[in-house]
Design an enzyme around this catalytic site. Structure first.
Site, short mmCIF file in Angstrom:
data_model
loop_
_atom_site.label_atom_id
_atom_site.label_comp_id
_atom_site.label_asym_id
_atom_site.label_seq_id
_atom_site.Cartn_x
_atom_site.Cartn_y
_atom_site.Cartn_z
N HIS A 75 0.81 -1.22 0.00
CA HIS A 75 0.00 0.00 0.00
C HIS A 75 0.84 1.27 0.00
O HIS A 75 0.35 2.34 -0.35
CB HIS A 75 -0.99 0.00 1.19
CG HIS A 75 -0.39 0.39 2.50
ND1 HIS A 75 -0.05 -0.53 3.47
CD2 HIS A 75 -0.08 1.60 3.02
CE1 HIS A 75 0.43 0.10 4.52
NE2 HIS A 75 0.43 1.39 4.28
N ASP B 10 -0.77 -7.59 1.73
CA ASP B 10 -0.15 -6.26 1.66
C ASP B 10 1.37 -6.38 1.79
O ASP B 10 1.95 -6.12 2.84
CB ASP B 10 -0.73 -5.38 2.77
CG ASP B 10 -0.25 -3.94 2.71
OD1 ASP B 10 0.30 -3.54 1.67
OD2 ASP B 10 -0.44 -3.23 3.71
N SER C 191 4.46 2.20 8.15
CA SER C 191 4.03 1.14 7.24
C SER C 191 5.22 0.50 6.53
O SER C 191 6.16 1.17 6.13
CB SER C 191 3.09 1.72 6.18
OG SER C 191 1.89 2.16 6.76
#
Length: 283
Positions: free
Chosen positions: A79, A127, A223
């Site tokens: 992402h 992801d 992230s």
């Protein structure tokens, strides 16, 4: 809003607006661990004690984390690279304080992005991605590899102590932390985590909690960073709730052990991994 906010699945642009409004309304009465904060409930690590950590930047600003798997390959979250121009991205190795000049740093551009073929942006399922560097990292005290789980390894048991690191922002104005931060967390039973997320979680994820009453975990711009249990990367920072570290919405990671075969298949198609910096026990 930080550029790489890891949000709950399905929030999309509306979720971004909600987070921005919430941040504006809470500037004067900060909730501990709210969105835009650094690693929550953590501490600064000893410089270069996490030599596998990677900072991915765009237009000169830290955007996401990752870890060095191989001298030419980095693992990160898929992402992080949606709607991004890879030609403007840089991968920074050997860093501790991103705003300081450090002789230990090695900087590469992104030669290729390999996203998992089953990545689902709406749910954040699968992801994970691989970044191929435009050169080979030089391993040393400040730049080292992080091992994957062994093939067929089960995810860590509930209650296992792990650690998550990153350069997440220290405020909603995107102020960076002084240096690399880290928090100790504990693996949460997946069924309990899924109940907290109202059954929205996809397979092949891990969840963590603080293990006490403190809010502790990752936040925006963390992230792609690894959840390290023992000496291996068992998770990859994917998404959290509206308030970072809130036990009501446990942190969610991609379960790395479910992707070991895919990862090494991608690496092998480009080069021989064991001739370029991995151990036979990892392949």
């Amino acid at each position: 809003m930080p550029s790489s906010a890891a949000m709950a699945p399905g929030t999309g642009r509306w979720g971004c607006l909600v987070l921005e409004v919430a941040a504006a309304l809470t500037q004067l009465t900060r909730t501990p661990g709210c969105c835009g904060s650094r690693i929550i409930g953590g501490h600064e690590v000893t410089p270069h004690s996490r030599p596998y950590m990677v900072s991915v930047s765009f237009e000169g600003r830290h955007h996401c984390g990752g870890f060095l798997l191989h001298v030419r390959w980095v693992v990160s979250a898929a992402h992080c690279f949606r709607d991004r121009d890879l030609s403007t991205g840089l991968v920074v190795l050997g860093a501790h304080a991103l705003l300081k000049a450090e002789p230990t740093r090695q900087v590469f551009s992104i030669a290729a992005l390999v996203q998992h073929p089953s990545y689902q942006p709406a749910t954040q399922a699968n992801d994970i991605c691989l970044l191929r560097l435009n050169g080979s990292a030089v391993l040393g005290p400040a730049v080292r590899l992080l091992r994957l789980p062994r093939r067929g390894a089960r995810p860590p048991l509930a209650g296992t102590r792990c650690r998550v690191s990153g350069w997440g922002f220290t405020s909603d104005f995107e102020e960076p932390p002084p240096a690399l931060m880290e928090a100790e967390v504990r693996v949460l039973d997946l069924s309990a985590c899924n109940r907290s997320w109202q059954g929205q979680l996809s397979p092949a994820v891990l969840c963590t909690r603080s293990g006490d009453r403190r809010w502790r975990g990752f936040c925006s711009a963390d992230s792609g960073g690894p959840l390290v249990c023992g000496s291996r990367a068992h998770g990859l920072v994917s998404f959290s709730g509206l308030w970072c570290g809130d036990p009501k919405t446990p942190d969610v990671y991609t379960q790395v052990s479910a992707f070991v075969a895919w990862i090494w298949d991608v690496v092998r198609r480009s080069s021989s991994p064991c001739s370029m910096g991995c151990s036979m026990g990892d392949v």
